[in-house]
Design a protein around this motif. Structure first.
Motif, mmCIF file in Angstrom:
data_model
loop_
_atom_site.group_PDB
_atom_site.id
_atom_site.type_symbol
_atom_site.label_atom_id
_atom_site.label_comp_id
_atom_site.label_asym_id
_atom_site.label_seq_id
_atom_site.Cartn_x
_atom_site.Cartn_y
_atom_site.Cartn_z
ATOM 1 N N LEU A 171 34.511 63.341 -1.962
ATOM 2 C CA LEU A 171 34.996 64.722 -1.969
ATOM 3 C C LEU A 171 34.056 65.641 -1.190
ATOM 4 O O LEU A 171 34.503 66.523 -0.442
ATOM 5 C CB LEU A 171 35.145 65.213 -3.408
ATOM 6 N N ASP A 172 32.766 65.444 -1.371
ATOM 7 C CA ASP A 172 31.792 66.289 -0.677
ATOM 8 C C ASP A 172 31.883 66.103 0.828
ATOM 9 O O ASP A 172 31.772 67.070 1.601
ATOM 10 C CB ASP A 172 30.382 65.972 -1.174
ATOM 11 N N MET A 173 32.074 64.868 1.274
ATOM 12 C CA MET A 173 32.226 64.626 2.707
ATOM 13 C C MET A 173 33.497 65.263 3.243
ATOM 14 O O MET A 173 33.526 65.766 4.371
ATOM 15 C CB MET A 173 32.195 63.122 2.991
ATOM 16 N N ILE A 174 34.560 65.266 2.430
ATOM 17 C CA ILE A 174 35.804 65.905 2.859
ATOM 18 C C ILE A 174 35.596 67.409 3.000
ATOM 19 O O ILE A 174 36.065 68.032 3.968
ATOM 20 C CB ILE A 174 36.939 65.585 1.872
ATOM 21 N N THR A 180 40.136 64.721 8.480
ATOM 22 C CA THR A 180 40.150 64.063 9.789
ATOM 23 C C THR A 180 38.766 63.535 10.147
ATOM 24 O O THR A 180 38.628 62.430 10.680
ATOM 25 C CB THR A 180 40.641 65.032 10.872
ATOM 26 N N GLY A 181 37.729 64.318 9.848
ATOM 27 C CA GLY A 181 36.371 63.871 10.140
ATOM 28 C C GLY A 181 35.971 62.663 9.311
ATOM 29 O O GLY A 181 35.362 61.717 9.835
ATOM 30 N N VAL A 182 36.313 62.659 8.032
ATOM 31 C CA VAL A 182 35.968 61.516 7.177
ATOM 32 C C VAL A 182 36.749 60.272 7.608
ATOM 33 O O VAL A 182 36.239 59.149 7.532
ATOM 34 C CB VAL A 182 36.237 61.855 5.695
ATOM 35 N N ALA A 183 37.962 60.467 8.081
ATOM 36 C CA ALA A 183 38.764 59.324 8.531
ATOM 37 C C ALA A 183 38.104 58.579 9.688
ATOM 38 O O ALA A 183 38.411 57.399 9.926
ATOM 39 C CB ALA A 183 40.160 59.793 8.933
ATOM 40 N N GLN A 184 37.194 59.239 10.410
ATOM 41 C CA GLN A 184 36.496 58.573 11.508
ATOM 42 C C GLN A 184 35.469 57.563 11.004
ATOM 43 O O GLN A 184 35.034 56.698 11.757
ATOM 44 C CB GLN A 184 35.797 59.617 12.389
ATOM 45 N N PHE A 185 35.086 57.653 9.745
ATOM 46 C CA PHE A 185 34.122 56.717 9.158
ATOM 47 C C PHE A 185 34.861 55.457 8.692
ATOM 48 O O PHE A 185 34.904 55.135 7.495
ATOM 49 C CB PHE A 185 33.392 57.372 7.985
ATOM 50 N N GLN A 186 35.448 54.757 9.634
ATOM 51 C CA GLN A 186 36.317 53.639 9.285
ATOM 52 C C GLN A 186 35.559 52.518 8.578
ATOM 53 O O GLN A 186 36.052 51.936 7.602
ATOM 54 C CB GLN A 186 37.011 53.111 10.547
#
Length: 305
Positions: A171-174, A180-186
């Motif tokens: 949640l904090d990363m979101i 969209t930014g967190v989705a890059q951490f595949q």
């Protein structure tokens, strides 16, 4: 001296010498167990024994999980130096984005509608002609929390299986990067979804985000790795009176400054072994009750389906 007397004295000396040697030998044997056939003395002490493993929190501390109140407090501290009080007046963050409240981005496409929903005028707030009240700050943050939960369920299908502390990290990363930014951490997300939290923490630690964000990232990485926190549990918040819309004593109230308290329904205890349980916020619940200045002021609709 006669020859007979000399011989007698020589014999006496020899007898005395014999007794002395025997006494010395007996003494040596008695004081040297190895020579006397006894147990040898222990060898000199070697390297001292290593102390017991203090665990992930160090000595005299115990790891524990977070609750809903602590999750909101942690994110608020990361979003604003004023924590849950937020920033009532508009300011520009480190990237130059106009921000207000608890990290609310005034450049987001729905910012005007979001402020109107809590009774604030977007143009006046953006221009610095008006400040948010604590109630408005709280409502914006609670709505943002609901949206973050919705994104977390999309990014991590097994979100309910995580400890609440690891949920707090996602949640904090979101909040920090947006969905969209967190989705890059595949690779990180893949590791979380398969339960390899050490690998997930390593992916976070080796990212450019870690360098850019600094202390916030370091805190999140440590929690992801441990699965809990080491801080003492804060004192409980006295619950407000029973809500007219939610039966029973309110669970996990969050006390904001200036007498604003929020509660929300918790998901029922999980009976399948899959996680969840009291304190987890689910997007199928559509409202958060708000208690302000000693009375219920209504509720916040949650749009995170």
């Amino acid at each position: 001296m006669s020859e007979t007397t000399r011989r007698r004295r020589t014999k006496a000396v020899r007898l005395l010498l014999g007794v002395g040697a025997a006494t010395v030998a007996a003494t040596v044997l008695a004081t040297t167990p190895a020579l006397a056939g006894g147990t040898p003395p222990p060898p000199p002490p070697g390297k001292p024994t290593d102390p017991p493993d203090p665990g992930p929190c160090g000595p005299m501390k115990t790891m524990r999980d977070m609750d809903m109140r602590e999750i909101k407090e942690m994110i608020a501290r990361h979003e604003s130096p004023n924590g849950l009080a937020g920033d009532p007046h508009v300011y520009r963050d480190s990237r130059g984005i106009p921000t207000v409240g608890i990290g609310f981005n005034l450049n987001r496409a729905d910012a005007a509608a979001a402020l109107a929903a809590v009774g604030a005028n977007y143009a006046d707030v953006l221009a610095g002609r008006a400040d948010l009240t604590q109630l408005q700050t709280t409502l914006l943050f609670e709505q943002a929390m609901a949206e973050a939960y919705s994104a977390a369920y999309r990014l991590v299908p097994g979100f309910d299986n995580l400890s609440m502390s690891r949920q707090a990290v996602v949640l904090d990363m979101i909040f920090n990067l947006g969905p969209t930014g967190v989705a890059q951490f595949q690779n990180m997300l893949a590791a979380i979804n398969r339960g390899d939290f050490e690998a997930a923490a390593n992916e976070m630690a080796s990212s450019a985000w870690k360098t850019q964000v600094g202390t916030r990232a370091t805190h999140d990485i440590a929690i992801m790795r441990r699965g809990g926190v080491c801080d003492p549990k804060p004192l409980p918040v006295p619950p407000p009176p029973v809500s007219p819309d939610i039966p029973g004593i309110p669970v996990n109230p969050v006390r904001y400054p200036n007498d604003v308290t929020t509660i929300q329904p918790s998901s029922p205890p999980d009976t399948t072994g899959g996680g969840g349980g009291v304190g987890h916020m689910k997007c199928n619940f559509t409202r958060i009750e708000v208690y302000y200045e000693n009375h219920w002021v209504g509720f916040l609709d949650i749009y995170c389906a």
